[in-house]
Design a protein around this motif. Structure first.
Motif, short mmCIF file in Angstrom:
data_model
loop_
_atom_site.label_atom_id
_atom_site.label_comp_id
_atom_site.label_asym_id
_atom_site.label_seq_id
_atom_site.Cartn_x
_atom_site.Cartn_y
_atom_site.Cartn_z
N ALA A 71 0.53 -9.57 2.35
CA ALA A 71 0.30 -8.82 1.10
C ALA A 71 -0.01 -7.36 1.42
N LEU A 72 0.96 -6.69 2.02
CA LEU A 72 0.74 -5.32 2.45
C LEU A 72 1.72 -4.33 1.83
N GLU A 73 2.72 -4.84 1.09
CA GLU A 73 3.80 -3.96 0.61
C GLU A 73 3.29 -2.85 -0.31
N ALA A 74 2.19 -3.10 -1.01
CA ALA A 74 1.67 -2.10 -1.94
C ALA A 74 0.80 -1.06 -1.24
N GLY A 75 0.61 -1.20 0.06
CA GLY A 75 -0.25 -0.29 0.79
C GLY A 75 -1.70 -0.74 0.74
N LEU A 76 -2.52 -0.10 1.54
CA LEU A 76 -3.95 -0.38 1.59
C LEU A 76 -4.68 0.96 1.63
N PRO A 77 -5.95 0.99 1.30
CA PRO A 77 -6.68 2.25 1.41
C PRO A 77 -6.55 2.84 2.82
N GLY A 78 -5.98 4.01 2.90
CA GLY A 78 -5.81 4.65 4.20
C GLY A 78 -4.51 4.34 4.90
N LEU A 79 -3.73 3.40 4.36
CA LEU A 79 -2.43 3.05 4.96
C LEU A 79 -1.40 3.02 3.83
N SER A 80 -0.49 3.96 3.81
CA SER A 80 0.44 4.09 2.69
C SER A 80 1.43 2.93 2.65
N GLY A 96 5.46 -0.45 4.78
CA GLY A 96 6.79 -1.01 4.56
C GLY A 96 7.67 -0.87 5.80
N GLU A 97 7.62 0.29 6.43
CA GLU A 97 8.38 0.46 7.68
C GLU A 97 7.87 -0.48 8.76
N HIS A 98 6.55 -0.64 8.78
CA HIS A 98 5.95 -1.47 9.82
C HIS A 98 6.36 -2.93 9.66
N LEU A 99 6.37 -3.39 8.41
CA LEU A 99 6.80 -4.77 8.15
C LEU A 99 8.27 -4.97 8.52
N ALA A 100 9.07 -3.94 8.28
CA ALA A 100 10.49 -4.04 8.65
C ALA A 100 10.64 -4.12 10.17
N LEU A 101 9.84 -3.34 10.87
CA LEU A 101 9.87 -3.40 12.34
C LEU A 101 9.48 -4.80 12.82
N TYR A 102 8.48 -5.35 12.20
CA TYR A 102 8.04 -6.72 12.57
C TYR A 102 9.19 -7.72 12.41
N LYS A 103 9.91 -7.63 11.31
CA LYS A 103 11.01 -8.56 11.09
C LYS A 103 12.07 -8.42 12.19
N VAL A 155 -1.62 0.27 17.92
CA VAL A 155 -1.75 1.72 18.06
C VAL A 155 -0.47 2.35 18.61
N TRP A 156 0.65 1.65 18.44
CA TRP A 156 1.93 2.32 18.64
C TRP A 156 2.02 3.45 17.60
N GLU A 157 2.78 4.47 17.91
CA GLU A 157 2.82 5.62 17.00
C GLU A 157 3.36 5.26 15.62
N HIS A 158 4.25 4.27 15.55
CA HIS A 158 4.79 3.91 14.22
C HIS A 158 3.69 3.36 13.31
N ALA A 159 2.57 2.95 13.89
CA ALA A 159 1.49 2.36 13.08
C ALA A 159 0.67 3.42 12.35
N TYR A 160 0.79 4.70 12.75
CA TYR A 160 -0.09 5.70 12.13
C TYR A 160 0.48 7.09 11.95
N VAL A 161 1.55 7.44 12.66
CA VAL A 161 1.99 8.84 12.63
C VAL A 161 2.42 9.28 11.24
N LYS A 162 3.05 8.40 10.49
CA LYS A 162 3.53 8.79 9.16
C LYS A 162 2.39 9.26 8.26
N ASP A 163 1.24 8.63 8.36
CA ASP A 163 0.10 8.99 7.51
C ASP A 163 -0.85 9.97 8.17
N TYR A 164 -0.95 9.93 9.48
CA TYR A 164 -2.01 10.68 10.15
C TYR A 164 -1.53 11.73 11.14
N TYR A 184 -6.86 7.07 12.18
CA TYR A 184 -6.22 5.80 11.79
C TYR A 184 -7.11 4.62 12.15
N VAL A 185 -7.70 4.64 13.33
CA VAL A 185 -8.58 3.53 13.74
C VAL A 185 -9.80 3.49 12.82
#
Ligand code: FE2
Length: 228
Positions: free
Chosen positions: A46-55, A60-67, A193-202, A210-211
């Motif tokens: 349940a992350l598609e809508a974003g979370l406080p501090g994570l757009s 969405g990109e991160h979930l796609a990478l996971y798939k 803490v791969w860059e894809h996990a935070y660079v877009k927002d931070y 990000y941490v």
């Protein structure tokens, strides 16, 4: 989970096999498959809508990478099986890639399932919190050490792991997805803490922010269930 069961799963000696029994956590959306030869299926979070501090864009990109990790894990498992059956593929390279892709798949699942808005706070009376206090003096002191782990130079994961043979807790660094893991330990908490996990927002230079944003999103109710 009974220690005997845990040790049985860990006897396989790999990150993924050692974690299989943890996927029945409160937020698990897919039970462990009953057919050990079945393809892995991407789990939903349940992350598609974003979370406080994570757009939502970054998640969405991160979930796609996971798939992608799930898809490549299934493909590699088939390739390895074919190679073992006598095909001419370079099976050694396939095995190396399988360790990367499978661990990438499983670590993302462990990470995503602990993230939620209004997450359960650490339970001061829980044995895990007592073990953290015994090891580091306080939760805040542990977090400082964990954050330092998460902000190490390199590509990988910050992790709090437990040695099931002694119960010892350790902060560990998983390089890439599959390297430098203390063998046989059970990840209780992992932070990507791969860059894809935070660079877009931070941005590339603010991993620490990000941490900090992750800290209130960690569902300690689930992390504490992983403690044995
Ligand atoms: Fe990631």
């Amino acid at each position: 989970m009974e220690r005997r069961t845990l040790l049985g799963t860990l006897a396989a000696g790999t990150l993924g096999l050692g974690l299989a029994s943890h996927l029945d956590g409160a937020q698990a959306s897919q039970p462990a498959p009953t057919d050990p030869l079945a393809d892995y299926k991407p789990r939903t979070f349940a992350l598609e809508a974003g979370l406080p501090g994570l757009s939502k864009e970054m998640l969405g990109e991160h979930l796609a990478l996971y798939k992608g990790y799930v898809t490549r894990t299934n493909a590699l498992l088939r390739e390895v099986r074919a190679a073992e059956a006598g095909a001419t593929a370079p099976v050694q390279e396939l095995r190396r890639r399988l360790g990367f892709e499978f661990s990438g798949m499983r670590l993302h699942e462990l990470y995503f399932e602990t993230l939620r808005d209004k997450a359960a706070a650490p339970g001061p009376a829980h044995p895990l919190q007592k073990a953290i206090a015994a090891g580091w003096g306080s939760f805040d002191a542990w977090w400082a050490a964990f954050k330092a782990t998460c902000t190490m130079t390199g590509i990988g994961w910050g992790a709090l792991v437990q040695d099931p043979l002694t119960g010892r807790l350790m902060n560990a660094w998983f390089q890439d997805h599959e390297n430098a893991i203390p063998v046989g330990t059970v990840p209780l908490l992992v932070v990507d803490v791969w860059e894809h996990a935070y660079v877009k927002d931070y941005g590339a230079t603010a991993r620490a922010k990000y941490v900090d944003a992750i800290r209130p999103l960690i569902d300690w109710g689930l992390v504490e269930k992983r403690f044995n």
